[in-house]
Write a protein that holds these residues in place. Structure first.
Motif, PDB file in Angstrom:
ATOM      1  N   ALA A 177      51.113  42.061  25.719  1.00  0.00           N
ATOM      2  CA  ALA A 177      50.948  41.983  27.175  1.00  0.00           C
ATOM      3  C   ALA A 177      49.508  41.645  27.529  1.00  0.00           C
ATOM      4  N   GLN A 178      49.393  40.841  28.550  1.00  0.00           N
ATOM      5  CA  GLN A 178      48.054  40.455  28.987  1.00  0.00           C
ATOM      6  C   GLN A 178      47.718  41.121  30.289  1.00  0.00           C
ATOM      7  N   VAL A 179      46.454  41.301  30.469  1.00  0.00           N
ATOM      8  CA  VAL A 179      45.979  41.783  31.753  1.00  0.00           C
ATOM      9  C   VAL A 179      45.335  40.612  32.476  1.00  0.00           C
ATOM     10  N   LEU A 180      45.828  40.386  33.652  1.00  0.00           N
ATOM     11  CA  LEU A 180      45.336  39.256  34.429  1.00  0.00           C
ATOM     12  C   LEU A 180      44.634  39.837  35.649  1.00  0.00           C
ATOM     13  N   THR A 181      43.444  39.384  35.925  1.00  0.00           N
ATOM     14  CA  THR A 181      42.790  39.908  37.122  1.00  0.00           C
ATOM     15  C   THR A 181      42.461  38.787  38.080  1.00  0.00           C
ATOM     16  N   PHE A 182      42.397  39.152  39.328  1.00  0.00           N
ATOM     17  CA  PHE A 182      41.884  38.234  40.318  1.00  0.00           C
ATOM     18  C   PHE A 182      40.647  38.874  40.922  1.00  0.00           C
ATOM     19  N   GLN A 183      39.562  38.170  40.889  1.00  0.00           N
ATOM     20  CA  GLN A 183      38.335  38.728  41.432  1.00  0.00           C
ATOM     21  C   GLN A 183      38.020  38.058  42.753  1.00  0.00           C
ATOM     22  N   VAL A 184      38.016  38.831  43.800  1.00  0.00           N
ATOM     23  CA  VAL A 184      37.572  38.297  45.080  1.00  0.00           C
ATOM     24  C   VAL A 184      36.068  38.064  44.990  1.00  0.00           C
ATOM     25  N   THR A 185      35.647  36.917  45.444  1.00  0.00           N
ATOM     26  CA  THR A 185      34.209  36.637  45.378  1.00  0.00           C
ATOM     27  C   THR A 185      33.479  37.386  46.486  1.00  0.00           C
ATOM     28  N   PRO A 186      32.226  37.698  46.269  1.00  0.00           N
ATOM     29  CA  PRO A 186      31.462  38.385  47.331  1.00  0.00           C
ATOM     30  C   PRO A 186      31.496  37.607  48.636  1.00  0.00           C
TER      31      PRO A 186
END
Lengths: 296, 205
Positions: A177-186
């Motif tokens: 399983a992979q962990v996928l992240t979405f990072q909101v930019t500042p």
């Protein structure tokens, strides 16, 4: 100059035109029937590359639109808490809606897997800003504080199982399983928070209309802090911030006026008439504010 | 910081352009090979400067700063394509441009040449070639325009395959048809006066 020169010219022109049209006909055939040319082959590759890129961009735009719509609906939902005695139901419903939005953001993360996010940033930035606005609105209503960027990004972690798994076991989480992240930019965070202030201003006005005289003062202080933060950034941030800072100042002004009115006249006017005071005053200040025109 | 390096790149690009522009003059026309050599030397400087540029930001944020060097990179792509054309009369491939500039082709490998920037460079070259066609007639070379014409027509066919969006690349591509037209007019002017023999594809010459 004699007739012979003229004839020669005509002949030459006829030959040339013949040559030209033959050449053009050949050229047209060549264009269609020369797939082995290395130039054409190279351009076919370019065509595929560009098409793939554009398709991905379009997919992201579509998902972003869904995110925007659902976030906006959540915000409208949250505005109703000023009217009801028990806001818990609304807050829970809002939570549910935002979970749905997060799923969509997961799709965005999926599309962006392995890509440079800045290449496609323009496609999804409106949706993300709207999401930041919605989630920070909910957070304020619950906790009377500003949600941090870290907290937002902490909720945008998605588990993805490997799609291509020959072992084919039925468990939800496989070892691969992979962990996928979405990072909101500042930058997106800032712009979303700037939009939040507009909603808070509306909430302030409508809460006064309901006879709530505590919220406006809390909001005023909160908005002032946000405003001071943005002033500190000034022109050094992304250029959209300057525009939003201008709107923010107007919102803050309206909220401060509302507090002033409450302070000066609040003791004189019975609560049930406060609504009328504000509906007439604020519609004078800003005829575009259709929201509380409806609510009051 | 990035801007400073980009400025040095722009300066070098201007130098290369000055060298190559001189092929439009009748005197420079004869010295094309030596000019290409000189241009290639200047590209060494370009490679060093780009290597420097690469160090100024984390590699996975290429597109975050892309706009800063997009213009100069397109110009460099054009200049590389122009040099290769002057040397071989063929279209330089993306990989070769990347090699001349000392960068990658594929994004994953690092600082790379975006396909759109490569294509923009090629289109700039097309305009330059339409000018060269005119000037080569002035300089007395009546065959070159025909070769340029075939080359540009093939480029045009290639570009027609692309599905472009309404972005700057599309606008630049729209300029290509004027280049094509201009070159065809040169060819027409030559043929009507019997000044040039049309090279049969593959047979003559």
């Amino acid at each position: 100059m004699g007739g012979s020169t003229w004839e020669q010219l005509i002949d030459a022109m006829a030959r040339t035109c013949e040559g030209c049209s033959r050449k053009n006909a050949d050229a047209v055939q060549d264009r269609d029937a020369n797939p082995s040319s290395p130039v054409i082959a190279a351009f076919k590759v370019f065509q595929q590359e560009l098409d793939t890129r554009h398709d991905k961009y379009e997919r992201l735009v579509k998902i972003s639109r869904d995110v925007t719509i659902e976030s906006k609906r959540t915000i409208f939902l949250l505005h109703r808490v000023t009217n009801v005695p028990d806001p818990e139901d609304i807050l829970n419903e809002a939570d549910g809606k935002l979970d749905g939005v997060r799923q969509k953001i997961g799709q965005i993360a999926e599309e962006l897997r392995g890509e440079d996010i800045h290449q496609f940033h323009r496609a999804f930035t409106p949706g993300i800003q709207e999401y930041v606005e919605a989630v920070s609105f909910l957070h304020y209503i619950r906790h009377r504080g500003l949600i941090s960027l870290e907290e937002i990004n902490a909720r945008l972690v998605f588990m993805r199982t490997e799609k291509v798994d020959p072992k084919g076991s039925a468990e939800a989480l496989q070892p691969g399983a992979q962990v996928l992240t979405f990072q909101v930019t500042p930058s997106d965070y800032l712009l979303g928070v700037a939009d939040l202030t507009g909603e808070l201003m509306r909430m302030c006005i409508s809460s006064v209309g309901n006879g709530d005289i505590d919220t406006p003062f809390q909001l005023s202080q909160f908005l002032r802090q946000i405003h001071d933060g943005f002033s500190y950034i000034g022109n050094t941030g992304p250029y959209e911030v300057s525009k939003k800072l201008h709107t923010l100042r107007q919102s803050l002004g309206k909220v401060e006026d509302a507090c002033y009115t409450l302070r000066v006249r609040g003791s004189e006017i019975p609560k049930h008439m406060l609504a009328d005071v504000f509906s007439s005053r604020t519609t004078l200040i800003d005829p575009e504010e259709g929201v509380h025109g409806q609510q009051l | 910081d990035i801007r400073k390096v980009v400025q040095t790149l722009e300066q070098t690009a201007r130098e290369i352009l000055t060298v190559l522009q001189s092929v439009h003059q009748p005197s420079g026309f004869k010295e094309i090979p030596s000019k290409c050599v000189r241009a290639r030397e200047l590209f060494c400087t370009v490679r060093t400067q780009i290597a420097d540029l690469k160090t100024k930001f984390p590699v996975e944020q290429y597109y975050r700063f892309h706009e800063h060097w997009r213009f100069v990179l397109q110009r460099l792509a054009f200049l590389a394509a122009f040099v290769v054309y002057l040397e071989t009369e063929t279209l330089v491939i993306r990989e070769e441009v990347a090699q001349i500039l000392g960068i990658e082709v594929v994004r994953e490998k690092g600082f790379h040449l975006d396909v759109e920037d490569y294509l923009a460079g090629v289109l700039i070259m097309a305009s330059e070639l339409s000018r060269l066609a005119v000037n080569s007639v002035t300089a007395g070379d009546y065959n070159r325009p025909l070769r340029i014409s075939n080359f540009i027509n093939e480029l045009d066919s290639g570009f027609r395959l692309l599905n472009l969006k309404n972005d700057p690349l599309r606008k630049r591509y729209d300029g290509l048809k004027y280049d094509v037209k201009k070159i065809e007019e040169v060819v027409y002017d030559l043929s009507i006066r019997g000044l040039a023999k049309e090279p049969e594809p593959g047979v003559d010459k």
